[in-house]
Design a protein around this motif. Sequence first.
Motif, PDB file in Angstrom:
ATOM      1  N   SER A   1      -9.343 -52.747 -75.614  1.00 62.95           N
ATOM      2  CA  SER A   1     -10.220 -52.644 -74.450  1.00 62.95           C
ATOM      3  C   SER A   1     -10.658 -51.230 -74.175  1.00 62.95           C
ATOM      4  CB  SER A   1      -9.472 -53.132 -73.215  1.00 62.95           C
ATOM      5  OG  SER A   1      -9.004 -54.411 -73.425  1.00 62.95           O
TER       6      SER A   1
ATOM      7  N   SER B   1     -13.399 -48.978 -71.186  1.00 64.52           N
ATOM      8  CA  SER B   1     -13.739 -49.097 -69.774  1.00 64.52           C
ATOM      9  C   SER B   1     -15.024 -49.891 -69.559  1.00 64.52           C
ATOM     10  CB  SER B   1     -13.853 -47.716 -69.144  1.00 64.52           C
ATOM     11  OG  SER B   1     -14.637 -46.893 -69.951  1.00 64.52           O
TER      12      SER B   1
ATOM     13  N   VAL C   1      -9.475 -48.447 -67.206  1.00 66.34           N
ATOM     14  CA  VAL C   1      -8.620 -49.245 -68.070  1.00 66.34           C
ATOM     15  C   VAL C   1      -7.271 -49.313 -67.372  1.00 66.34           C
ATOM     16  CG1 VAL C   1      -7.403 -49.292 -70.288  1.00 66.34           C
ATOM     17  CG2 VAL C   1      -9.808 -48.615 -70.207  1.00 66.34           C
TER      18      VAL C   1
ATOM     19  N   GLY D   1      -9.489 -53.608 -69.865  1.00 68.03           N
ATOM     20  CA  GLY D   1     -10.565 -53.008 -69.096  1.00 68.03           C
ATOM     21  C   GLY D   1     -10.733 -53.842 -67.830  1.00 68.03           C
TER      22      GLY D   1
END
Length: 428
Positions: free
Chosen positions: A36, A38, A293, A302
């Motif tokens: 992930s 942001s 995150v 995220g």
Amino acid sequence: MGDLDVPLEQEMGKEEPVCDPESMGSEDMLFMLYTSGSTGTPKGLVHTQAGYLLYAAVTHKLVFDHQPGDVFGCVADIGWITGHSYVVYGPLCNGATSVLFESTPVYPDAGRYWETVQRLRINQFYGAPTAVRLLLKYGDSWVKKYDRSSLRTLGSVGEPINHEAWEWLHKVVGDSRCTVVDTWWQTETGGICIAPRPSEEGAEILPGMAMRPFFGIIPVLMDEKGNIVEGGNVSGALCLSQAWPGMARTIYGDHQRFVNAYFKAYPGYYFTGDGAHRTKGGYYQITGRMDDVINISGHRLGTAEIEDAMADHPAVPESAVIGYPHDIKGEAAFAFIVLKDNAGDADVVVKELKAAVASKIAKYAVPNEILVVKRLPKTRSGKVMRRLLRKIILGGDLGDTTTLEDPSIITEILSAYQKHRGKQAASK
Ligand code: WTA
């Protein structure tokens, strides 16, 4: 046996036990692992053959002090980079015996890890602080019941380890005689970048700190203006200033995104997304993510991903998710949602949202709390001010609110939050 089941023995019998190795170029792709960021969809980070393997193997040997004949027990899921590097590639490249753990630390009881250590005579144990925080609540007897004399190194990974968990690992699990290594790294880095070892014989190890950069890793801290912060007792954005063998080479199918995500914020440096503090002695302590995150039980997520999973619900036009500190999980998700006028029963919608996040991402991503608000706080340019939402939950000075499109929204959300708290207290 159901229609979808296939007997493993039968399938294995069809294959040859040995297959010819294929020779590969050193920069050929080895694997891709999604993680992930942001913004946007998860990134497929690409690791390559030679550099990754070398880095995983060397860090495995030197950070954990792995000696020939040792049994290495990394209890991480192999689907996570930790499992890739320290269950599979690193240990196997070094010819080590590697333990595969497939369960939870509390099944069938809270002694599971230590029973495994005793039975397999594990020498190095590597896991996530979230499990340690969970286990220490069950008390010391589950640990003491088993023989842990084989243990020499105890490793921690994936999130900051708080003092209580570090001390428990050191004193109770390791009987104050094992080396505890808090290891900082990322899916992107391929292997451990900051850890207490290697270090000279007898060098100090401080609780809750990753401490020393590994060979070839040159960390720098940057201030808000993008200048390097020198000296000790300082904090900043953690960047790495030189390439190392294990670093990811690209984001699959989107090299420009790779450049933008990691090399744009501080030109000439790899930006980790984390903040760090450097002590007077020159040791590094990771303070946490600087972007949107969050880290729930060592799972990197995220906030945008959780919002996306809820966005398909027809009654929810908007949501904002933030992380807040949680005793066991490290961080938990708190979701603010806006409902359409004709949404119906809010409790039903909340249940449906939780189910949607569980099925689209995973159970661990489900927000601990979901609060219905009339509007979200936004800047004039329409950006949700998550910083304010965090302050509303955590308390403290709200800071500068002049960029808010409509400041009265704060009172509105605060009163919804207080009502929510009141309702929760009453139901306990
Ligand atoms: C966090 C896991 C504090 C950090 C190997 C990083 C840590 C993110 C530590 C990467 C640590 C990892 N102390 N924080 N020892 N180790 N992190 O990609 O925020 O799942 O950027 O890789 O976890 O998570 P990932």
